[in-house]
Design an enzyme around this catalytic site. Sequence first.
Site, PDB file in Angstrom:
ATOM      1  CB  THR A   1     -44.614  76.893 -30.282  1.00 19.16           C
ATOM      2  OG1 THR A   1     -44.244  75.743 -31.080  1.00 19.16           O
ATOM      3  CG2 THR A   1     -43.444  77.741 -30.076  1.00 19.16           C
TER       4      THR A   1
ATOM      5  CB  THR B   1     -52.671  73.929 -29.922  1.00 23.05           C
ATOM      6  OG1 THR B   1     -51.891  73.411 -31.074  1.00 23.05           O
ATOM      7  CG2 THR B   1     -53.693  74.594 -30.538  1.00 23.05           C
TER       8      THR B   1
ATOM      9  CB  ALA C   1     -49.779  72.079 -44.301  1.00 26.77           C
TER      10      ALA C   1
ATOM     11  CG  LEU D   1     -44.628  66.323 -45.433  1.00 28.35           C
ATOM     12  CD1 LEU D   1     -43.561  66.721 -44.316  1.00 28.35           C
ATOM     13  CD2 LEU D   1     -43.982  65.112 -46.314  1.00 28.35           C
TER      14      LEU D   1
ATOM     15  CB  CYS E   1     -44.586  68.742 -36.337  1.00 33.15           C
ATOM     16  SG  CYS E   1     -43.131  69.268 -35.698  1.00 33.15           S
ATOM     17  CG  PHE E   2     -47.859  65.974 -39.327  1.00 34.62           C
ATOM     18  CD1 PHE E   2     -46.662  66.658 -39.762  1.00 34.62           C
ATOM     19  CD2 PHE E   2     -48.119  64.965 -40.145  1.00 34.62           C
ATOM     20  CE1 PHE E   2     -45.751  66.206 -40.581  1.00 34.62           C
ATOM     21  CE2 PHE E   2     -47.064  64.230 -40.795  1.00 34.62           C
ATOM     22  CZ  PHE E   2     -46.019  64.993 -41.101  1.00 34.62           C
TER      23      PHE E   2
ATOM     24  CE  LYS F   1     -41.097  58.656 -37.572  1.00 34.44           C
ATOM     25  NZ  LYS F   1     -40.476  59.590 -38.341  1.00 34.44           N
TER      26      LYS F   1
HETATM   27  C1  UDX Z   1     -42.648  65.734 -39.240  1.00 36.26           C
HETATM   28  C2  UDX Z   1     -41.985  66.014 -40.604  1.00 36.26           C
HETATM   29  O1  UDX Z   1     -41.922  64.939 -41.353  1.00 36.26           O
HETATM   30  C3  UDX Z   1     -40.701  66.783 -40.181  1.00 36.26           C
HETATM   31  O2  UDX Z   1     -39.905  67.333 -41.491  1.00 36.26           O
HETATM   32  C4  UDX Z   1     -40.657  67.966 -39.300  1.00 36.26           C
HETATM   33  O3  UDX Z   1     -39.857  68.643 -39.121  1.00 36.26           O
HETATM   34  C5  UDX Z   1     -41.624  67.579 -37.973  1.00 36.26           C
HETATM   35  O4  UDX Z   1     -42.865  66.843 -38.299  1.00 36.26           O
HETATM   36  P1  UDX Z   1     -42.377  63.592 -37.422  1.00 36.26           P
HETATM   37  O5  UDX Z   1     -43.554  64.149 -36.782  1.00 36.26           O
HETATM   38  O6  UDX Z   1     -41.039  63.488 -36.538  1.00 36.26           O
HETATM   39  O7  UDX Z   1     -41.697  64.582 -38.500  1.00 36.26           O
HETATM   40  O8  UDX Z   1     -42.588  62.199 -38.238  1.00 36.26           O
HETATM   41  P2  UDX Z   1     -43.036  61.602 -39.681  1.00 36.26           P
HETATM   42  O9  UDX Z   1     -42.250  60.689 -40.033  1.00 36.26           O
HETATM   43  O10 UDX Z   1     -43.346  63.214 -40.411  1.00 36.26           O
HETATM   44  O11 UDX Z   1     -44.508  60.938 -39.216  1.00 36.26           O
HETATM   45  C6  UDX Z   1     -45.516  61.933 -38.887  1.00 36.26           C
HETATM   46  C7  UDX Z   1     -46.751  61.033 -38.641  1.00 36.26           C
HETATM   47  O12 UDX Z   1     -47.285  60.438 -39.933  1.00 36.26           O
HETATM   48  C8  UDX Z   1     -46.275  59.577 -37.868  1.00 36.26           C
HETATM   49  O13 UDX Z   1     -47.626  59.330 -37.268  1.00 36.26           O
HETATM   50  C9  UDX Z   1     -46.374  58.559 -39.203  1.00 36.26           C
HETATM   51  O14 UDX Z   1     -46.757  57.318 -38.579  1.00 36.26           O
HETATM   52  C10 UDX Z   1     -47.433  59.206 -39.938  1.00 36.26           C
HETATM   53  N1  UDX Z   1     -47.176  58.628 -41.366  1.00 36.26           N
HETATM   54  C11 UDX Z   1     -46.156  59.003 -42.207  1.00 36.26           C
HETATM   55  C12 UDX Z   1     -48.096  57.741 -41.892  1.00 36.26           C
HETATM   56  O15 UDX Z   1     -49.238  57.839 -41.355  1.00 36.26           O
HETATM   57  N2  UDX Z   1     -48.034  57.622 -43.329  1.00 36.26           N
HETATM   58  C13 UDX Z   1     -46.957  57.817 -44.090  1.00 36.26           C
HETATM   59  O16 UDX Z   1     -46.917  57.316 -45.249  1.00 36.26           O
HETATM   60  C14 UDX Z   1     -45.963  58.680 -43.490  1.00 36.26           C
END
Ligand code: UDX
EC number: 1.1.1.22
Length: 497
Positions: free
Chosen positions: A88, A90, A221, A223, A272-273, A335
């Site tokens: 899905t 954007t 959002a 997170l 996702c984010f 990541k």
């Molecule tokens: C995220 C959510 O955590 C998960 O619950 C949802 O289902 C999907 O989106 P994901 O995108 O797979 O998961 O990874 P995540 O570990 O959340 O990291 C997202 C981004 O944030 C990465 O680029 C990571 O490097 C960054 N990040 C994470 C930071 O920059 N600092 C942090 O402290 C944590």
Amino acid sequence: MVKICCIGAGYVGGPTMAVIALKCPSVEVAVVDISIPRINAWNSDQLPIYEPGLDDVVKQCRGKNLFFSTDVEKHVSEADIVFVSVNTPTKTRGLGAGKAADLTYWESAARMIADVSKSDKIVVEKSTVPVKTAEAIEKILTHNSKGINFQILSNPEFLAEGTAIQDLFKPDRVLIGGRETPEGLKAVKALKDVYAHWVPDERILTTNLWSAELSKLAANAFLAQRISSVNAMSALCEATGADVTQVSFAVGTDSRIGPKFLNASVGFGGSCFQKDILNLVYICECNGLPEVAEYWKQVIKINDYQKTRFVNRVVASMFNTVANKKVAILGFAFKKDTGDTRETPAIDVCKGLLGDKARLSIYDPQVTEDQIQRDLTMNKFDWDHPLHLQPMSPTTVKQVNVVWDAYEATKDAHAVCILTEWDEFKTLDFQKIYDNMQKPAFVFDGRNIINADKLREIGFIVYSIGKPLDAWLKDMPAGQKSNSTGGTPNTSRRPRG
Ligand code: UDX
Ligand code: UDX
Ligand code: ADP
């Protein structure tokens, strides 16, 4: 035997279904996808996604109660429970472009379900979708139902890439939203019974449909907001001489705040984010809540700012020019422990450096050269839509060289940028790297994973996000580099493509 079918064999559908199959030997699980290469990969030794522990789970169940197939219609028609886990992205055109979720894939999956079904079904939303999608899907299904009863549930997935299997084995919670009618409650119970094979009862939360849908957007959002908050602090730390790691630690020890997800970085990425926040922003705007929309937009603006700030720091430190200088990029995935590059900050950082005419030598342990070239050449529209398995277009960026070894990437380079926190980067022989680099030799650590003091002893000039600056960097403040717009990522938000 309960039969489950999952439409969409991606990062969410594949691992989730593999774990359901492992934990529920009495359930038959079929994962279907329209992409033939993707399904072939799921049936081979080289799974289409890299996820620690996934190979093992798939090997244990594949061919027993876990099947991967392109025969979408057959498996959907036979299933009692159909999960929909299609992409899905954007929307890039038309109404809501740049913010709203593109539900084309969802709608076509729903119409297909209505078409081929001959028995009652529970249809489960697994992909993140805008609030009230379930209602829309319900309409499509019931208006095309031929007397068949469809119950719609929302069961958002919270797994994070890189830790998907652990997250699925021990979820903080499983969330199931459904209609509060007798049939709705019965459907919720049926899905709950599947998870109850391994998830404790108190961790399975049930809500109404809309709460479940909105909870997923809200969780992502929140997170992302934590990361933008700490990244905003990192800029202030650099300006004041505070250390963001110390600040995060001190803040995180407050039990009301908690220690997790407070690592400053070059920016968050992942599929996702950003997508979910844009979606949230759009929903707020559509509901006449511009102040709320503006509040969440800021999370993305700070994320863009952080990437721009990083590029500016690199360029400013190196005498305001990286033209023709070799810059090593360590890490391209969004990541560690994943090969996924969707929305990775590395794309914007690399494009920024290329804009200033740097030559890049990129190493990531899991991302292929094709993928990197595609990410750096494709426009967002193509990149966001499920063409990722199509043959690569012949265009490549000539200033980009992708290598399979960190030492080769850094040889003769002027600078090293660490953009993903892969464990192996922590144990590199930095003396050897230094000896083979141009001088002065710079390290820009976008993930705060290296021991900066040790590197300074070797002779490097080191920049770590949010940490007190080297005298060198203080003398060349990134903020003064005002007019080199070519070197900064394009932070304008959509429409793209
Ligand atoms: C995220 C959510 O955590 C998960 O619950 C949802 O289902 C999907 O989106 P994901 O995108 O797979 O998961 O990874 P995540 O570990 O959340 O990291 C997202 C981004 O944030 C990465 O680029 C990571 O490097 C960054 N990040 C994470 C930071 O920059 N600092 C942090 O402290 C944590
Ligand atoms: C705050 C900090 O908690 C404390 O650590 C610091 O030393 C001083 O500031 P205080 O202002 O006394 O303490 O009370 P706090 O419990 O934090 O509440 C602040 C406000 O937020 C109150 O108006 C409270 O009603 C409100 N609040 C708090 C909410 O609206 N929702 C919540 O979930 C929590
Ligand atoms: P996610 O990260 O949400 O799992 P992915 O892009 O990894 O997203 O996976 C979504 C998958 O859904 C893709 O493999 C795509 O081919 C598949 N897909 C999209 N539309 C359909 C459809 N109508 N029928 C079957 N599979 C589909």
